[in-house]
Structure formats: structure tokens, C-alpha cells
Enzyme design. Sequence first.
Site, PDB file in Angstrom:
ATOM      1  N   GLY A 150       0.790  -1.221   0.000  1.00  0.00           N
ATOM      2  CA  GLY A 150       0.000   0.000   0.000  1.00  0.00           C
ATOM      3  C   GLY A 150       0.820   1.268   0.000  1.00  0.00           C
ATOM      4  O   GLY A 150       0.317   2.344   0.358  1.00  0.00           O
ATOM      5  N   ARG A 187      11.871   1.478   5.817  1.00  0.00           N
ATOM      6  CA  ARG A 187      12.042   2.926   5.783  1.00  0.00           C
ATOM      7  C   ARG A 187      10.935   3.646   5.028  1.00  0.00           C
ATOM      8  O   ARG A 187      10.839   4.873   5.096  1.00  0.00           O
ATOM      9  CB  ARG A 187      13.389   3.265   5.137  1.00  0.00           C
ATOM     10  N   THR A 204       7.464   4.090   4.819  1.00  0.00           N
ATOM     11  CA  THR A 204       6.468   5.004   5.379  1.00  0.00           C
ATOM     12  C   THR A 204       7.145   6.078   6.219  1.00  0.00           C
ATOM     13  O   THR A 204       6.808   7.261   6.128  1.00  0.00           O
ATOM     14  CB  THR A 204       5.429   4.223   6.206  1.00  0.00           C
ATOM     15  N   ALA A 210       4.155   8.327  12.076  1.00  0.00           N
ATOM     16  CA  ALA A 210       4.112   6.923  11.627  1.00  0.00           C
ATOM     17  C   ALA A 210       5.468   6.242  11.740  1.00  0.00           C
ATOM     18  O   ALA A 210       6.499   6.832  11.462  1.00  0.00           O
ATOM     19  CB  ALA A 210       3.613   6.850  10.193  1.00  0.00           C
ATOM     20  N   GLU A 259       8.202  -5.182   8.410  1.00  0.00           N
ATOM     21  CA  GLU A 259       9.135  -6.217   8.855  1.00  0.00           C
ATOM     22  C   GLU A 259       8.877  -6.646  10.293  1.00  0.00           C
ATOM     23  O   GLU A 259       8.845  -7.835  10.587  1.00  0.00           O
ATOM     24  CB  GLU A 259      10.578  -5.714   8.699  1.00  0.00           C
TER      25      GLU A 259
END
Lengths: 308, 153, 773
Positions: free
Chosen positions: C506, C546, C548, C730, C735
Site C-alpha cells: 500500500g 524505511r 512510510t 508513523a 518487517e
Amino acid sequence: MMPEFQIACPQNLADAITEASRLQGEVLFVNGGTDLILELRSGQKKADWLIDLSQVPELQSLPTLENGMLKLRSGVTFTRLSTDPLVRKHARCLAHAGEQMGSAQIRNRATLGGNIASASPAGDSLPALAALEAEVTIEGSEGARTLTVAEMLAAKEKTLKARELVTEILIPLAEQGIERRSTFTKIGSRTQVSIARLNLAAVMELEHGVIRKMRLAVGAIGKAPLRLYEFEKEWEGKAVKAESAGKIAGEIAGTLAEFLTKTVDQAIPGRHSQAYKRQAVQALAFDVVAELFPEQGLGQGGGGNGGR
Amino acid sequence: MKLEFKVNGKTYELDVDPESRLLDVLREELGLTGAKEGCGEGECGACTVIMDGLAVNSCLVLAAQARGKEILTVEGLAENGELDRLQQAFIDNGAIQCGYCTPGMLMSAKALFLRNPHPSETEIRTALAGNLCRCTGYVNIINAVKDAAEGAV
Amino acid sequence: MAEDKGVKQLATPERQAAAAEQTLKYVGRNLPLHDAVAKATGKIQYTGDMNFPGMLQAKILFSPLAHARIKKIDASAALALPGVAAVFSHENTPQTLYNSQVWFAGQEARADERLFHDTVRFVGDRVAAVVATDKKIAAKALGLIKVEYEELPALFDPEEALTENAVEIHPGGSPFFEKEFGCGNPSETFKQAELIVEDRVETPKIHHAAMETHVCIAVPDHSGKITVYTPCQILYSVRLVVAEVLGLPYNKVRILKTPMGGSFGGKQEVTIEPLAAFFAQATGKPVKIEYNRQESIISTRTRTRTIGYVRTAVDQNGKILAREVKTIVDTGAYTSNGAIVSMAMGKKLFRLYRIENQVYRVQAVHTNTPVAGAARGYGSPQIHAITEINLDHVANRLGLDPVEFRLRNLVHPYDEDLSGGPSLGNARIIDCVEEGAKLFRWHERRTQAEAGRSTNGRFRRGVGMACATHSNGYFGAFQDFTTMTLRMLEDGSMILNSGIHELGCGTVTTMKQIIAEVLDINPDRIEAPEGDTETSPYDVGSQASRVTHICGAGALKAARKVKEIFRREASKILGCEPEDVVMRSEIVWSKHKPEEKMTYGEMVRLIQQKNRTEIIATETYQAADNPGSYGANFVEVEVDTLTGLVRVIDLLAVHDVGKAINPGFVKGQIYGGVQMGIGLALSEDLQIDPKSGKAKGDSFARYHLINAPDMPSVEVLLIEKGGDLGPFGAKSIGEIATCPTAPAVVNAVNHALGTNLTTLPLTPERILAALNE
Ligand SMILES: Cc1cc2nc3c(=O)[nH]c(=O)nc-3n(C[C@H](O)[C@H](O)[C@H](O)COP(=O)(O)OP(=O)(O)OC[C@H]3O[C@@H](n4cnc5c(N)ncnc54)[C@H](O)[C@@H]3O)c2cc1C
Ligand code: FES
Ligand code: FES
């Protein structure tokens, strides 16, 4: 990648048999293709010709009852086995094998004939057929013959000759007034869509609360399913009275579990899988007996594993 | 060899290699690339299509075996540009991530609905057992099928 | 304690924005994936679905031997086959050495891979390739290539690699990388400790199992440029390696990110792209390489097999005094990311518990087995399996509840990383564990499981949990920044040009939501195409959790800049001050003249006509923090003591994500991560045969992923407390989602059985063997 071959698509059984003897080179039958296509792609098998049985009407027709036999055509799919009312009634263990075999997509294509012809040690229909004392009809250009599944699978030489096909599977029905209970269960590495690491089918026939017949076959510990003759004999003639049924069932399960462990030890001594299978096979004993005596509530309290 | 069959309502007459699988013909001859080859051995279900009303792994069906059959692929699910309720439910429930398993999942679910329009969760899980997904943990896929079954969308 | 110190110190605009959460319009909402309809209808074209005029197909011949020198390759019969364009091997390809995981120019890494070697180092290593007009011919030709090998002794066991006289796979032998770092004085502390609990934990080589196998297409053009279409994670890494191997200037290599059919790190490294590119260059034709499942399993990348020796010293109150962790990281036949992943896993040790005296030692080794590389979590699932299983063992020895024991030691918000790494940021793992335990009814269920045991012979229930941490980008280790160009067009729609990669998580929609929030525009009116090295600004790629946190912040920065420019230019049109320009739902006006409204598009047109400029901003965002993402899993299992089969009944995943830009996507990541984690705990393993080096689990028939019937119900609880520099606060999820699962499941099984199983996966055989001990 698939090697090259030709394909013949006979319209009926007679044509299939004629084609089989007429065609030159390596000739193989294909029905559901769920074994064969993989074997061709991996190079395990080679063919000049395939004869497609999947649209031969005589092999696809529905199960029927004839002369005290449940008659199945070799093209019956595992989906059909699992849902067909006659199979569920007279050969429930085979219906259970049908349910627990492969995935929906595989069951929709895989056939009983293919399972028998492939004769994989883990084939799920095989213990069920052995326990039901089923017979197979084999046809070729030299005519038809019938032999028991046990004979067929146990033979040292391959009994199903090249260019011969399995046409029918015959399962003797229980005699009048006799109640047949049967079931099948397996252990895989997943609840569903898993080749059996062990499988077990059981058929028990009762007459007025007495065990008339006990037939068990365990698979995946040898080339063919092993019948548990000694154990069967031990229990035939024993009464299973309503009041004591729970106790008897418990005893059956206990002795069966031990017997199975012994059977595994004898069948695969020193094999890497022996340590695991000799113990795990006991689960099959308890599960099968719990299903043979459903009214006793012998389930061992687990959430169970879905289809298993 | 000649192959006559129906795909998504249209009749085709094709000349195919005998060793072609249904999956090859759909993808390469008909350009219907919705069905995917995730394993080529019946284990992943990415190639699932519906043949005469039943879900099959098109990687394990020879093209010749589809003669005279009716095939439904993901491309034929939407009718007149309107998404099938399963497709809509997949979108609304976040049942699609990378989307590679999606066509196969949809076809397995559709085949289930053809037999059993109101399946239980266990029946849904069983119907999808032969479809692997690495992205979604199946959670939203199962939710989507439940939703579609309840006509919630 | 030091709870809120950090917040006060750092009241940045980002943090204030996060505080104004209740006013958010697009952030925090469950918008669907931008390409969901195309995926649901089968219309989306993945690389395998693409064809180019005149395209050739390449098939690779893989080594059947684990270690051998190629004495002779006879390709004459293959070349004579009509339709075969070329056969390649070490004899006629560049012998440039490269490392498949470098992602920035100048990155130091041991280069030990070639397109084709004269020595094969694992079953599945590349020997030769046929390029032909179609796959069938290529496959047939492969069978006609005759190869003579001289077999060499092979090595499969990572611990054996460390012994004297071990087989040397690369010059210098193993370990090819060694490191030690830590804090405090563990050896002294151990001497005085009352209780020391030791374990050896082993995690297997696993397959990423993206449903799409590895595939790419390289297309040459008249100018000598090679364009590669690939479902990759790091465009600029692919460009780097391809340009290096082909000896081309960077601007003659163009990489286009195609729709991704799943990756999980498996397509992060550059595996088949340089091959396809070279074949295309050599033949002058487009060339496609598409691996089948077996090829993807054995010949691409795997998770490292890792053996960990852990010793933990505690006092009677359950305070961890010191810990010593030693790992042996098996990277397989080539180095790949062996050194970096070895370091990455060690760093996590200092970011989850307050342990003042701790040392990490790692030795990375080569074996004649499939090559390891990036895999979702980049070492975190391995290291957390090692330490979290051990911590349950410690709790058990102390007679302390595992939750209680962890709560006494977990890090607090804004703690420092004692090994010198970046601050942990607003680390909310304590919230995760406390709230998770409540929601899961941890104590009650644990007691119930224990009580049920005596009456319930065959099936035993167990309840377990585990914690984990993961990073948010490369800040503190490597350069991390992103550049993005954002434009508003004459109809008010927008385009974001950037080097982003949609992996199905997304990313594209997330960027749109962030921009939409700032500019108050419908996200559907924003296009955010994926990366293309010819048109996209630089980005570090979809790695290191990394995207977002960093790219999202980049999008936020670009959107703010566009907003500033728009208001400045609009103010000239509207005759007011920029601060007076109101932008709402794609309508703009001056607050002094609310009756004069126009659309964003109308305004852009006027700005073009009257101000002679356009609304465009190119912004570079430089990472300035790397807080920890945190997660805890709580799980109940039922073990069949006769078959050794484990049923995972249900699982609660609690994650500290700072702020969920799209909670649906976040949950989607967690569900998938849990599926992968259960597989790691119970069933997934390449199973390298110790004699032949062949992977037994080289097909989905023998490599079992968790399928729908075995997947438990999963509940998710998100802790959203913001506080770090990510967009709206955020933090990463992709992961970390899989990191706590495997140890939680193992701990639950050990709880059920009273065992101390530490070799993953817990196969039925291993479980029965442990029960019989
Ligand atoms: C994903 C997957 C899961 C599976 N799971 C299971 C499982 O759980 N349990 C299990 O038992 N099996 C399983 N199988 C194996 C396989 O599906 C079965 O053995 C199936 O019954 C084969 O039937 P078929 O019609 O597909 O055979 P085909 O592949 O068509 O043929 C198999 C063999 O039988 C021969 N043959 C077929 N029909 C006849 C006939 N009428 N007369 C003579 N020879 C014939 C063919 O020449 C060939 O050698 C699985 C296979 C797959 C791919
Ligand atoms: S491709 Fe057919 S089942 Fe995987
Ligand atoms: S959505 Fe990616 S495999 Fe299912």
C-alpha cells in the site's frame, strides 16, 4: 517444461482399449493428470502417446449397486467419492479418504483409478480399498480380469501391465442385517493438502452387538497398505454391548495403538522415520476407534485438526 | 491438435500443442493472463480456473482435456463491467495485497459459491486450502468470502 | 522516569501535526489499495504477463553438485538446435565480480559473484544459460549442454565452517566477517551473577515464497541503452549492479519497477537482472528470464540460517544483569548481505530490554548451500527467536511469569541505545505488553492451560508470548534520504514523481493519503507512479522498513512545499496574503472574500496564465531519526502429543506503529507477517541434505507454507502514540510484523509441553523427540 507427446482422445471404452494396443511407442493413460503431468514434466515418465480417459463415458458414470457390490468406475473423482451418497453409506472410509485427500482443485480432478494405478505408498484410497476388500477390474486387449486390490498392490511384479487399464472397482456390501461402520484418517504435515505420512482405514461390521468383521489397513509404511490380520482376528466375535461399549472401545484403541507401533517397527526397522511413525501411528488408532464408536465420545479432548 | 471449448462464454477453436496445459493456452493463446503459474505442481492454486463448474488447477489439466468444456477465468467474473460480489468484497476487505494469488483465490471462492452459497468459515477455509497466499495471512480473504456469502456487499 | 523528556525537547511541527490527530481527514482511514480493481479483475500485467516484439526466453542450467570445478562445457548440440540464439557460460560472459546487495555507489561489500563462475558452489548455482525463441526450445537445449565437473569437497554445516581445515569456499575461508560490540562489562557481571541461563537456538534457511517467482525482462535499444523491467525493491541497486557488470554508464541503464507479485526481501537483491541485461545486450533482442518455483527456492535468496548461543544473567528479582549473544550466520555460497545482516541482528539486542552489560559477537560463514540475503526482518526474526526463547527459559528458571519478567526489563520511551545507536524514540513496548496481556487475558489463559494439563492427556495447551523491535530506515548506519517532485496540474490533479516501489503493502496509497491530508484533495486525484530510474529522483528503496517513515516524511515535506507555493501564487491572484488563502476540499478562496471560490484546477490555470509559473516542488527529505518499532505477540497453541502436530489456536499481535496512516494496510502487514512467523516456527525449512547439499524442501509439495485451514484467527491491537519524525508520527510495520511471531509460538509450545525446544522449525519429529527425552 513438458516433453513432446501425442494425445489420443477416445470416445468410449472400447476405443480406449483399441487405441492402447494400436498406438506405437510408449503409451500412457491419463485421467485427472494430477500425478502424471508432474511425472512427465519432471522427466520421471516419458510418453510418445497419452490416451485421455477423462472423457470416456463408461469410466465416468456414477457409482451404482450391483449384485451385492458397490460398483465404482475408475474415473470417479475424489470429490465424487466424498459426496456420493452410496459411497458414504457403504464405504464411508473411502468417502473420508476422498475428503482428506489433496485440495478442492485436486479432488475435482484426481481419480480413484489414477490413485490405484499410481499405487503410491501414501495413496489415500488404498488403505480404504484394502480394508473394504475391494476388487479391481483390469481391461486390456486380451480381455478383462478381476483381482483384489490387496493382490494387485502386494504383487512383486507390476500387476497392471502397460496398456492395461483399471475400469472398475467393486466393493462388497455388508450382508443383510449387518451394520457396517468404517472410517479413514491420516497424518500429514499440515491439516489439509498434505501427502499422508501415515494413514489408516478401518471397517467394522456388527451383528446384534457382536463384532462380525474387523478390517484394518495402514498405509505409508511400505510399498502397499498393510492389513492388520492378527489384530482383526483377535476382535472378531467379541460382543460390544451397549453398557460395556465404552470399555471395549477403549480396549480396542489401546491394543490397536500398541499393535500399530509393533507393525511400524516391523515394517520400517532402522528407517529414519521409524522413531516418529511408531509413536504417531497411535494417534490414528485412537482417532479411528473414536469414529467407529461415535456414541462413546472417545475424542481425546483436542480441538482436533479440522479434516483429519 | 484441434481444441474446441468455451472460455468466459465465448467459443474458441484453437490449434494447440498436445503437451500444452490449459494454463498455457489461456495465458499464451488467449492472452488471459489472470491465471498465474506459482508452482506448476498443483500446490499453490494461483492457476485456479473453473471448468464445468468445478475449481481446477489449470497447470494440471492438459489443454486437450478441456475439449467441449466451459471455462471461467477471473477475466470472466465481472459481468457487463460490473464486478462480481466476490471481487468487490476482496477490494473492500483488503483481501488483496500483491494480488498474485487473487485470481486463483477468487475462482476457488466462486466455485465454492456455485455449490454452496452460504458456506461456514470451516467450509471456506477448506475450499481455499489449495490456494497459497504469502501476503495476507488469509485473514481478510476469509473475511471477504464471508462478506460476499452474506451478501454484505 | 525519563518518560516524556524527549517530547518536550523535540516539539517539532511533525509532532504537533501528530497531536492534531482528531482533525485528520485522509490519514488514519482505510482507503483501498490503488490497484485493487486491476488485481481483482486479472487485468494488471505482472512481468511474467508482459511480452515484447521479438522477445527471447532464457533458461538457466543449474549445478547439480554442491561444489565443483567446471572442466568443460560443450554447448555445440544446444547451439545447433533451431531457435537457439546463444548459449552463455563463464567462457563467454563478463567476469566482473560484484555483490548483489549493494544499493549505493561506493558501498563497500565483498564482491564474490559473477554472472557465471568456473566453479559452482552450491546445488542451484548457475552453470550456463540458453537464450532461445521460446521457453520450450530453451529447455530442450539446456538438456543438450554437456558439462564435465571435477567435484570438490563440500561444506554444509556452518559450525564446521569454523573448524580448522574446513573446506575453503572463497579465498580466506570462514568466518569471512567477524565483529564484536556491546556495552558495560558483561564478563565481570557474569562472574557475580546468581543465575545464568544458556541456550543454543537455531533458525533454518527459509524461502520467501512470494507467489510470483523471480522474473524480469531486459530490452535493448538502438542507442545501446538497456531497459530492465523488474519487480524489484531497490531500482537504484539494480541499476548499479547492471551498469557495473555490463560496463555501461548509469544513464544507459534504465530500470522500471513493474507490479510486484510479492517479495519479502526475496527480490530485494539483484539476482537475474544482470543476466537478462547482458543477454539482451549480447543478442540485441529483448530477453525474459522467468524462474519456476524450484529455481526461485534454491537459486535466488533465502533467509540466513543462524545459530545463536545466548547466556543471560539475572538477579533474583528478575532483573537482567548481563547478556552475551554469539551468532554464527550462514550466508550460503556467496556473501551477499552476510556482513550487514550480521550487524543488523546484533543491533536489535540493545533496543528492546534495558541491559547494561551486554556483548554481541558474530561470525559470518560461507557454506555450499543456497545463498542467503535480505528476508523480511533482516535478521530480526532470527535474533528475536534466539533471545526471546531464551528469556522464557530464564523466566521459567526464576519461576516468574514471562510477561512480568519482561515488564521488569523492557525499554522505556526515549531510552538511549546503550551500544551507541540512534535513540529508541517513543518506544512503546511496555504499552504493547501491558495492554496486550489484558486484552489476551494472559494470566487467566495461562493458568487455564496449566490447569487443563492433568486432565487432558493427549492434547496439551500452551500460552506464550514474545516481543521484538525493528528499525525505521538507515539513519545511524547508512545515508538515508529521498527526493520527490510533486506537481499540481491544470485540472487540479497531482503527480508525485519519486522512486517508490509498491510491494503490495500500500505504499502508493499511503503516499497519496499523506499528500491528500496536507492539500485537502481527494487521494484518487493524485497519481504516484512507481520508480523509473530515468524519470524518478533518487530513493534508497523499499528496504530497511524505511518507506512510510522516510518516504512518507518526504511526501509530507513535498506536499507542504507545494501548499506553500500554491498559497503564495494564489495570493497574487486573489489579492491577499498567502496566510489568507484557504484551501478546502479542492476549492480555494481568500478568507476575505469567501464568496469568490474556485477549484484548485482553475487556480493553477490562472497561475500559469498570469504568474507564468507552475505548481511544482522538488524536496529532499533527510532522515534524522531511527526510532524503534515495537511489537508483541500473544498466542495459544494446542499440541497433539501423539503426532507432534501443533495447532495455533489464536494470536494477538500488538504493535507500536506511532500512527497508522492506513490501519487496514497495517493490519494486512501484520496478518501476513504472522503467517510467515508461524511457518518459521513450525514448518518452513529448506532442509539441506547433509550429504548432497540438495534442498529437500525445493517445492511447495515439500516446503509447506501455512495454508488457510491452519491459519489461526488473528487479532490486532495498534498502539498509536506518535512522537517521532515519521509523517504524522508513523513508524514501520512491514518487517516487525513477522518478528515476534516465531518465538511466541515456540514459547507457547514449550509452555504446553514443559520442554525447551530451541531448534526451529518445531517439526512433529522434533517435538516427539523432545517429549521422549
Ligand atoms: C497437490 C497434490 C496433492 C495431492 N494429494 C494427495 C493426497 O492427499 N492423497 C493421495 O492419495 N494422493 C494425492 N495426490 C496424488 C494424486 O492426486 C492422486 O494419486 C490421484 O488419485 C491420481 O489420479 P489422477 O486421475 O489424477 O491420475 P493421473 O495423473 O491421470 O494418472 C496417474 C497414473 O495412473 C495411470 N492411470 C490413470 N488412470 C488409469 C486407469 N484408469 N487405468 C490404468 N492406469 C491409469 C496413469 O497412466 C498414470 O501413470 C496429490 C497430488 C497433488 C498434485
Ligand atoms: S501453478 Fe497450478 S497450482 Fe501452482
Ligand atoms: S496477495 Fe500476495 S500472495 Fe496473496
